[in-house]
Structures are given as structure tokens and as C-alpha cells.
Scaffold this motif. Structure first.
Motif, PDB file in Angstrom:
ATOM      1  N   PHE A  93       4.270  -5.267  -6.328  1.00 30.84           N
ATOM      2  CA  PHE A  93       3.108  -4.869  -5.542  1.00 30.84           C
ATOM      3  C   PHE A  93       2.325  -3.745  -6.228  1.00 30.84           C
ATOM      4  CE2 PHE A  93       5.034  -6.255  -1.207  1.00 30.84           C
ATOM      5  CZ  PHE A  93       4.451  -7.500  -1.329  1.00 30.84           C
ATOM      6  N   THR A  94       3.031  -2.911  -6.987  1.00 31.68           N
ATOM      7  CA  THR A  94       2.364  -1.789  -7.659  1.00 31.68           C
ATOM      8  C   THR A  94       1.774  -2.197  -9.002  1.00 31.68           C
ATOM      9  OG1 THR A  94       4.365  -1.005  -8.833  1.00 31.68           O
ATOM     10  CG2 THR A  94       4.012  -0.190  -6.591  1.00 31.68           C
ATOM     11  N   ALA A  98       3.380   6.033  -2.628  1.00 28.49           N
ATOM     12  CA  ALA A  98       4.647   6.767  -2.786  1.00 28.49           C
ATOM     13  C   ALA A  98       4.859   7.294  -4.190  1.00 28.49           C
ATOM     14  CB  ALA A  98       5.816   5.852  -2.399  1.00 28.49           C
ATOM     15  N   GLY A  99       4.318   6.613  -5.184  1.00 27.27           N
ATOM     16  CA  GLY A  99       4.527   7.028  -6.571  1.00 27.27           C
ATOM     17  C   GLY A  99       5.868   6.609  -7.132  1.00 27.27           C
ATOM     18  N   THR A 100       6.678   5.940  -6.322  1.00 29.17           N
ATOM     19  CA  THR A 100       7.983   5.428  -6.765  1.00 29.17           C
ATOM     20  C   THR A 100       8.328   4.198  -5.930  1.00 29.17           C
ATOM     21  OG1 THR A 100      10.382   5.843  -6.767  1.00 29.17           O
ATOM     22  CG2 THR A 100       9.043   7.230  -5.304  1.00 29.17           C
ATOM     23  N   ALA A 101       8.244   3.037  -6.538  1.00 27.94           N
ATOM     24  CA  ALA A 101       8.502   1.802  -5.804  1.00 27.94           C
ATOM     25  C   ALA A 101       9.951   1.736  -5.332  1.00 27.94           C
ATOM     26  CB  ALA A 101       8.181   0.600  -6.686  1.00 27.94           C
ATOM     27  N   LEU A 102      10.887   2.077  -6.230  1.00 25.75           N
ATOM     28  CA  LEU A 102      12.309   1.982  -5.874  1.00 25.75           C
ATOM     29  C   LEU A 102      12.688   3.046  -4.850  1.00 25.75           C
ATOM     30  CD1 LEU A 102      14.878   0.400  -6.410  1.00 25.75           C
ATOM     31  CD2 LEU A 102      15.405   1.981  -8.286  1.00 25.75           C
ATOM     32  N   ILE A 104       0.841  -1.200   0.000  1.00 26.27           N
ATOM     33  CA  ILE A 104       0.000   0.000   0.000  1.00 26.27           C
ATOM     34  C   ILE A 104       0.877   1.252   0.000  1.00 26.27           C
ATOM     35  CG2 ILE A 104      -1.736   1.280   1.291  1.00 26.27           C
ATOM     36  CD1 ILE A 104      -2.704  -1.472   2.385  1.00 26.27           C
ATOM     37  N   GLY A 105       1.959   1.225   0.791  1.00 27.67           N
ATOM     38  CA  GLY A 105       2.855   2.376   0.864  1.00 27.67           C
ATOM     39  C   GLY A 105       3.512   2.684  -0.464  1.00 27.67           C
ATOM     40  N   ALA A 116      13.197  -5.374  -3.786  1.00 26.41           N
ATOM     41  CA  ALA A 116      12.912  -4.276  -4.712  1.00 26.41           C
ATOM     42  C   ALA A 116      12.015  -4.773  -5.848  1.00 26.41           C
ATOM     43  CB  ALA A 116      14.212  -3.709  -5.272  1.00 26.41           C
ATOM     44  N   LEU A 117      12.291  -5.986  -6.340  1.00 26.36           N
ATOM     45  CA  LEU A 117      11.444  -6.582  -7.371  1.00 26.36           C
ATOM     46  C   LEU A 117      10.029  -6.821  -6.843  1.00 26.36           C
ATOM     47  CD1 LEU A 117      13.942  -9.202  -8.883  1.00 26.36           C
ATOM     48  CD2 LEU A 117      13.003  -7.198 -10.065  1.00 26.36           C
TER      49      LEU A 117
END
Length: 281
Positions: A228-229, A169-173, A164-165, A222-223
Motif C-alpha cells: 500500500f505504501t 505512520a512512516g513504518t508499514a510493519l 492511508i494509515g 504485512a506484505l
């Protein structure tokens, strides 16, 4: 779930099993765990430098995620001190996807198709059944089992919070760069208070876990964070836990743990769940 996401999660599963085996197979498990987590920092800093800042809305999830990851690491260590890799790993990883799926459907409004639900359940049952081989052999460690179930609760919790975070966040990495850094700092503070001698040992006896385990662990999650997104958190979590198959092979071929027909059957059930997940539309 697209083929790209599917392959990314399978790659993450392999890397996850590798660093878990590195922690379990070492003489000093706490030092190895610390090496892996602090070893996130080089890649985490690069992620922060080359990714956008996470949104303010994601900050509560980032803080909660860092604390949940720390709790997971503490209980994983206690679990590995109480039982072997092929007992602890299946219970911890097998319970998590079913918990995530239940919470996602019942409380987060996630819609899963019947075949997707069947796939998650099949994967979870297949993974958990591996641990039952210890009971049939008279080697089921109840202390290890309880700790592994608590660890599974932490896995389910941080998976939901991180998923969810990362979406907020708009940026997974970028989100995981900050999360990984915070987790490493929390662990260093814990070591400074409880085992200060292990901090300098990170650069000597723990450097293998730091460089190789840290890189494997950071890349793996990270993958997963990115996945998740792109797909339902419950499906990504279930597929990630197929790392048990890789852990089983590592345990047998590198840690001298025994393979029997029951474990082969459990692996077949898990793979059947993976096939169902891939076929689900």
C-alpha cells in the motif's frame, strides 16, 4: 507497480487463500477464525519490538482499522456459515477492489490510467462471475450473498483506512504490528463475553489455526500493508483479490467443491485482468 510489489502481492494472495480455506474447512469456524486472528500476536509483537513507533497522525487510522477488521471477521464468519467457499469468497473479494477504485478516484484524488482502470474492472468482474455459477446451478444462496457483499464493504473500508494509515505512520510493519495486536485483543474480548469456553480451546483444538493460520494471515497482510505504501491502494487491492484463484483450487482439491467450465472461464477473465495490470505503465 514494480515487479517486486507485484510478486509480494501475489504471495500475499496465496497465503490469504490458505488461511481462509483453513477457517472454512474446519468444524468450528469461529474457533478457527479466532485462532488465526489471535495467532497474529507472536509476529505482531516482534514487529512492534523491531520497528519504529507509528506517528501520532496514524493513530486514528490504526483504531479505525482494528474495528473494521473485527467487523470484517464477524461478517466473514456469518457468510461462511451461510454458503460455501467458492460462493462467498468471490463475492466478498470481487466487490472490494471496484469499491476501493471508485472511492480512490472519486474522493481521494488518485489518478489511474485507463489500462489500470480496465485491469481493476476485469479482475473484479472475473471474480464476481465465479459466484454466478451457483445461480446457473440453482444453488445461489441469497443470505450468503448479502452477507458476502457486506463483507466486501468491510474489506474495501479497511483497505483504504490501512493504506492511508500506513503512509502516515512512516513504518508499514510497525503500523501493522500495532493493528494486528489491537485486532487480536478486540477479538479476545468479544470471545470472553460471547464464548469464553473457546479461549482455552485456542491452545488445544485451535492450535493449528493459531500457529499456521495466524502466521499465514499476518505475513499476507504485512506484505499488503507494505505494498500500500509503494503503489496505489486500488491496484494493490485488485491484485490481492486474485487469491480467489488459489481459493478455487483449494476448494476443489482439498474441500471437495466442484469445478466446472464456468469457473474456469471466470478464472481466465481474472487472469486477463492481472495481465493487464502488469502491462499497465
Amino acid at each position: 507497480m514494480t515487479l517486486t510489489v507485484f510478486c509480494a502481492v501475489i504471495a500475499a494472495a496465496l497465503l490469504h487463500a490458505v488461511w481462509n480455506a483453513m477457517v472454512k474447512g474446519g468444524r468450528d469456524k469461529q474457533l478457527n477464525m479466532a485462532g488465526v486472528i489471535v495467532g497474529h500476536l507472536p509476529l505482531a509483537i516482534l514487529a512492534i519490538l523491531f520497528s519504529p513507533l507509528p506517528t501520532v497522525a496514524s493513530l486514528p487510522y490504526l483504531v479505525a482499522g482494528a474495528l473494521l477488521h473485527f467487523g470484517y471477521q464477524l461478517f466473514l464468519l456469518r457468510s461462511y456459515n451461510a454458503g460455501d467457499l467458492t460462493q462467498i469468497y468471490p463475492i466478498a473479494r470481487g466487490s472490494a477492489p471496484m469499491l476501493v477504485a471508485a472511492v480512490s478516484v472519486l474522493f481521494l484524488g488518485t489518478h489511474l490510467e485507463p489500462m489500470e482502470i480496465a485491469a481493476v474492472a476485469t479482475i473484479g468482474i472475473g471474480i464476481l462471475s465465479i459466484a454466478l455459477t451457483h445461480k446457473s446451478a440453482g444453488r445461489l444462496n441469497m443470505t450468503g450473498t448479502k452477507l458476502a457483499l457486506i463483507t466486501g464493504g468491510f474489506i474495501a473500508s479497511y483497505s483504504l483506512v490501512d493504506g492511508i494509515g500506513a503512509r502516515h505512520a512512516g513504518t508499514a510493519l510497525g503500523f501493522y504490528g500495532w493493528l494486528g495486536s489491537a485486532n487480536a485483543i478486540i477479538l479476545l474480548a468479544y470471545l470472553k463475553r460471547t464464548a469464553p469456553h473457546q479461549i482455552p480451546a485456542l491452545w488445544t483444538h485451535g492450535k493449528r489455526a493459531f500457529f499456521f493460520g495466524g502466521a499465514a494471515s499476518f505475513t499476507a497482510y504485512a506484505l499488503v500493508i507494505w505494498s500500500f505504501t509503494q503503489a496505489p491502494i486500488a491496484l494493490v487491492t485488485a491484485l490481492r483479490e486474485t487469491s480467489i484463484i488459489f481459493a478455487l483450487l483449494i476448494g476443489v482439491f482439498f474441500l471437495n467443491e466442484k469445478l466446472n467450465l464456468a469457473k474456469v472461464a471466470s478464472t481466465a477473465i481474472t487472469l486477463a485482468g492481472v495481465a493487464l495490470l502488469r502491462l499497465a505503465k
